[in-house]
Enzyme design. Structure first.
Site, PDB file in Angstrom:
ATOM      1  N   LYS A  28       2.287 -12.675   4.516  1.00 39.87           N
ATOM      2  CA  LYS A  28       3.637 -12.055   3.731  1.00 39.87           C
ATOM      3  C   LYS A  28       4.129 -13.210   3.900  1.00 39.87           C
ATOM      4  O   LYS A  28       5.091 -13.831   3.360  1.00 39.87           O
ATOM      5  CB  LYS A  28       4.432 -10.412   3.805  1.00 39.87           C
ATOM      6  CG  LYS A  28       3.662  -9.620   3.996  1.00 39.87           C
ATOM      7  CD  LYS A  28       4.390  -8.056   3.849  1.00 39.87           C
ATOM      8  CE  LYS A  28       3.520  -7.010   4.427  1.00 39.87           C
ATOM      9  NZ  LYS A  28       2.917  -7.030   2.854  1.00 39.87           N
TER      10      LYS A  28
ATOM     11  N   LYS B 122      -3.080 -10.633  -1.614  1.00 41.60           N
ATOM     12  CA  LYS B 122      -2.421  -9.537  -2.706  1.00 41.60           C
ATOM     13  C   LYS B 122      -0.979 -10.692  -2.756  1.00 41.60           C
ATOM     14  O   LYS B 122      -0.175 -11.053  -3.328  1.00 41.60           O
ATOM     15  CB  LYS B 122      -1.889  -8.368  -2.566  1.00 41.60           C
ATOM     16  CG  LYS B 122      -1.314  -7.503  -2.085  1.00 41.60           C
ATOM     17  CD  LYS B 122      -0.225  -7.383  -2.120  1.00 41.60           C
ATOM     18  CE  LYS B 122       1.073  -6.693  -1.301  1.00 41.60           C
ATOM     19  NZ  LYS B 122       0.398  -6.597  -0.163  1.00 41.60           N
TER      20      LYS B 122
ATOM     21  N   LYS C 225     -12.688 -10.310   5.504  1.00 38.92           N
ATOM     22  CA  LYS C 225     -12.500  -8.310   5.562  1.00 38.92           C
ATOM     23  C   LYS C 225     -13.292  -7.590   4.974  1.00 38.92           C
ATOM     24  O   LYS C 225     -14.227  -7.553   3.803  1.00 38.92           O
ATOM     25  CB  LYS C 225     -11.936  -9.122   3.584  1.00 38.92           C
ATOM     26  CG  LYS C 225     -11.130  -8.421   3.379  1.00 38.92           C
ATOM     27  CD  LYS C 225      -9.375  -8.142   3.760  1.00 38.92           C
ATOM     28  CE  LYS C 225      -9.342  -7.153   3.321  1.00 38.92           C
ATOM     29  NZ  LYS C 225      -7.818  -6.728   3.874  1.00 38.92           N
TER      30      LYS C 225
ATOM     31  N   GLY D 296       1.004  -0.829  -0.250  1.00 38.45           N
ATOM     32  CA  GLY D 296       0.123   0.548   0.236  1.00 38.45           C
ATOM     33  C   GLY D 296       0.698   1.022  -0.210  1.00 38.45           C
ATOM     34  O   GLY D 296       0.979   2.006  -0.427  1.00 38.45           O
ATOM     35  N   ASN D 297       2.404   1.277   0.707  1.00 31.42           N
ATOM     36  CA  ASN D 297       2.461   2.392   0.772  1.00 31.42           C
ATOM     37  C   ASN D 297       3.230   2.531  -0.497  1.00 31.42           C
ATOM     38  O   ASN D 297       4.070   3.911  -0.399  1.00 31.42           O
ATOM     39  CB  ASN D 297       3.181   2.150   2.102  1.00 31.42           C
ATOM     40  CG  ASN D 297       4.638   1.435   1.903  1.00 31.42           C
ATOM     41  OD1 ASN D 297       4.439   0.617   1.201  1.00 31.42           O
ATOM     42  ND2 ASN D 297       6.286   1.655   2.156  1.00 31.42           N
TER      43      ASN D 297
HETATM   44  P1  ADP Z   1       1.317  -4.298   2.975  1.00 33.89           P
HETATM   45  O1  ADP Z   1       0.475  -2.575   1.491  1.00 33.89           O
HETATM   46  O2  ADP Z   1       2.601  -3.939   2.253  1.00 33.89           O
HETATM   47  O3  ADP Z   1       0.601  -5.109   2.530  1.00 33.89           O
HETATM   48  P2  ADP Z   1       0.991  -4.241   5.598  1.00 33.89           P
HETATM   49  O4  ADP Z   1       0.426  -2.876   6.373  1.00 33.89           O
HETATM   50  O5  ADP Z   1      -0.628  -4.936   5.295  1.00 33.89           O
HETATM   51  O6  ADP Z   1       1.231  -3.652   4.058  1.00 33.89           O
HETATM   52  O7  ADP Z   1       1.957  -5.265   6.379  1.00 33.89           O
HETATM   53  C1  ADP Z   1       3.360  -4.243   6.484  1.00 33.89           C
HETATM   54  C2  ADP Z   1       2.842  -3.914   8.433  1.00 33.89           C
HETATM   55  O8  ADP Z   1       3.158  -5.537   9.009  1.00 33.89           O
HETATM   56  C3  ADP Z   1       4.390  -3.004   8.510  1.00 33.89           C
HETATM   57  O9  ADP Z   1       4.465  -1.134   8.514  1.00 33.89           O
HETATM   58  C4  ADP Z   1       4.106  -3.827  10.406  1.00 33.89           C
HETATM   59  O10 ADP Z   1       3.925  -2.323  10.387  1.00 33.89           O
HETATM   60  C5  ADP Z   1       4.257  -4.643  10.329  1.00 33.89           C
HETATM   61  N1  ADP Z   1       4.205  -5.584  10.749  1.00 33.89           N
HETATM   62  C6  ADP Z   1       3.524  -6.675  11.598  1.00 33.89           C
HETATM   63  N2  ADP Z   1       4.423  -7.599  12.370  1.00 33.89           N
HETATM   64  C7  ADP Z   1       5.468  -6.984  12.059  1.00 33.89           C
HETATM   65  C8  ADP Z   1       6.530  -8.366  12.057  1.00 33.89           C
HETATM   66  N3  ADP Z   1       7.349  -8.813  12.958  1.00 33.89           N
HETATM   67  N4  ADP Z   1       7.798  -7.522  11.695  1.00 33.89           N
HETATM   68  C9  ADP Z   1       7.961  -5.669  10.956  1.00 33.89           C
HETATM   69  N5  ADP Z   1       6.160  -6.123  10.735  1.00 33.89           N
HETATM   70  C10 ADP Z   1       5.264  -6.159  11.031  1.00 33.89           C
HETATM   71 MG    MG Z   2      -0.990  -6.060   3.719  1.00 34.81          MG
END
Ligand code: ADP
Ligand code: MG
Length: 313
Positions: free
Chosen positions: A276, A214, A129, A11-12
Site C-alpha cells: 500500500k 491490487k 505468491k 479483503g475486509n
Molecule cells: P487488504 O486486504 O486491505 O490489502 P492487508 O491485510 O493486506 O489488507 O493489509 C492491511 C494490514 O496490514 C492491516 O490489517 C495490518 O494488520 C497490517 N499492517 C502491517 N504493517 C502495518 C503498519 N505499519 N500499520 C498498520 N497496519 C499494518
Molecule cells: Mg493486501
C-alpha cells in the site's frame, strides 16, 4: 468534472471473517462498505472502486481442483475475470440499492480490466505468491510435475502452488474507465489487480498465469487517470510505526519523504501494509496530490480530516 478518487477496498470489505465467507455473507459485507462510498459520492466525489480477490480466486481454484475429474480446470487469468464479474456485480447492486434509498441519480458499472505486465519481469523467474488450496508435499510435487506448477512449502502450513506477481505496467481499459467516469458512472475496475496479460511482438495480448498486487494496480490506475485522491480502505484505521510492537505510534499524516524513510526502516510489513505504501509513493511521485488509508466505516470521517492516515507530497 468533480474531484476523482480511486477507492481500493481490501479483503475486509468482502469477507468479514472465516465464518462469513458465503456469497450472501460477502454481499452483506460489500453492502456495508458501499454505504460509505455512496456517502462520499453524495458529497461530490467521482469514484472508481478497485478491490482485492485473493480468497475468491482461492475458492474458484479449490472448486476447480475438486471437480477436475469431471471438468476442465480454470486458468488463473479466467479466475481473475470471473471474480471481477462476480465482485463487480455485488458492488453494482449494493450501490444501486444505496443510491435508490438516497434518491441519487447514479449508477455503477464494472469494467473487466486487463493489466499489462512485462514478459521479462523477474517475478516470472521467481514465483513467490501462494495461491489456492494447501496440499501434502507428495501431492504438491505430483501436481507440480503434471501441470508445470511451481510448488512450495507455505510458512510451514502446508504446500501450495506459487505464481509470479509481476509489476503492473499499463491498464489496457483505462480510457473506458475514464470515459464512464466522465459520463457520471461509478466505475468498478482493475478488480483483483487486473487480469495479467503480456504483449506479444505483434502487439496482441495474451493472459498469463500470474497475479497482480491490487494495491500496485490501483495506484497505477489512480496515476493514469490523474485521480485527485487515492484512498485505500483496509483493516486498520491508520498506519502505525512499530506496528504491533512496543513504541507503536499511529500516524495522522506522512509526507512522501517520511513514507519512504519509514518504509526503508521496515515499518510496513511486505505482504500487507508494504504494498500500500509503495503504491502510494509511486502515485505521489507521478503527480498525485493526496492519499488516505483508513477503515471502510471511517471513510467519511477520514475525508473530513478526523481520522485515517493522510499521505501528501
Ligand atoms: P487488504 O486486504 O486491505 O490489502 P492487508 O491485510 O493486506 O489488507 O493489509 C492491511 C494490514 O496490514 C492491516 O490489517 C495490518 O494488520 C497490517 N499492517 C502491517 N504493517 C502495518 C503498519 N505499519 N500499520 C498498520 N497496519 C499494518
Ligand atoms: Mg493486501
Amino acid at each position: 468534472m468533480a474531484k476523482v478518487a480511486v477507492v481500493a477496498i481490501g479483503g475486509n470489505s468482502l469477507i468479514k471473517d472465516k465464518d462469513h465467507q458465503t456469497v450472501p455473507d460477502q454481499f452483506e459485507t460489500t453492502r456495508e462498505t458501499c454505504v460509505h462510498i455512496a456517502s462520499m459520492i453524495e458529497q461530490g466525489w467521482d469514484v472508481v472502486i478497485t478491490h482485492g480477490n485473493g480468497p475468491q480466486v482461492g475458492f474458484i481454484l479449490l472448486r476447480s481442483e475438486l471437480a477436475s475429474h469431471v471438468l476442465h480446470t480454470v486458468p488463473l487469468d479466467s479466475c481473475g475475470a470471473d471474480t471481477q464479474g462476480a465482485i463487480g456485480y455485488m458492488i453494482q447492486q449494493s450501490l444501486y440499492n444505496e443510491f435508490e434509498k438516497r434518491g441519487m441519480k447514479k449508477q455503477g458499472a464494472t469494467v473487466v480490466t486487463q493489466v499489462v505486465v512485462g514478459k521479462d519481469d523477474l517475478a516470472f523467474q521467481n514465483p513467490s505468491k501462494p495461491i489456492g488450496p494447501f496440499y501434502g508435499e507428495e501431492e504438491a510435487r505430483r501436481l507440480g510435475a503434471e501441470r508445470g506448477w511451481v510448488v512450495k512449502d507455505d510458512a510451514g502450513r502446508g504446500w501450495r502452488r506459487v505464481v509470479p506477481s509481476p509489476i503492473p505496467l499499463e491498464i489496457v481499459e483505462r480510457a473506458a474507465i475514464r470515459t464512464l467516469l466522465e459520463a457520471g458512472f461509478v466505475v468498478v475496475g482493475v478488480g483483483g489487480g487486473g487480469i495479467p496479460v503480456v504483449r506479444e511482438e505483434d502487439g496482441s495480448l495474451r493472459g498469463v498465469e500470474a497475479v497482480i498486487d491490487k494495491d500496485y494496480a490501483s495506484g497505477l490506475l489512480a496515476a493514469s487517470i490523474q485521480a485527485d485522491l487515492f484512498l485505500i480502505s483496509t483493516a486498520v484505521d491508520r498506519v502505525a510505526l512499530n506496528y504491533g510492537q512496543p513504541g507503536q505510534k499511529w500516524l495522522d499524516k506522512m509526507t512522501l519523504a517520511e513514507a519512504k524513510q519509514y518504509l526503508d526502516e521496515g515499518h510496513f510489513a511486505p505482504g500487507s501494509m508494504g504494498p500500500k505504501i509503495r503504491a502510494i509513493i509511486k502515485f505521489l511521485e507521478e503527480g498525485g496530490k493526496e492519499a488516505l488509508i483508513t477503515l471502510p466505516q471511517n471513510i467519511e470521517r477520514a475525508l473530513a480530516g478526523e481520522t485515517g492516515t493522510r499521505i501528501v507530497p
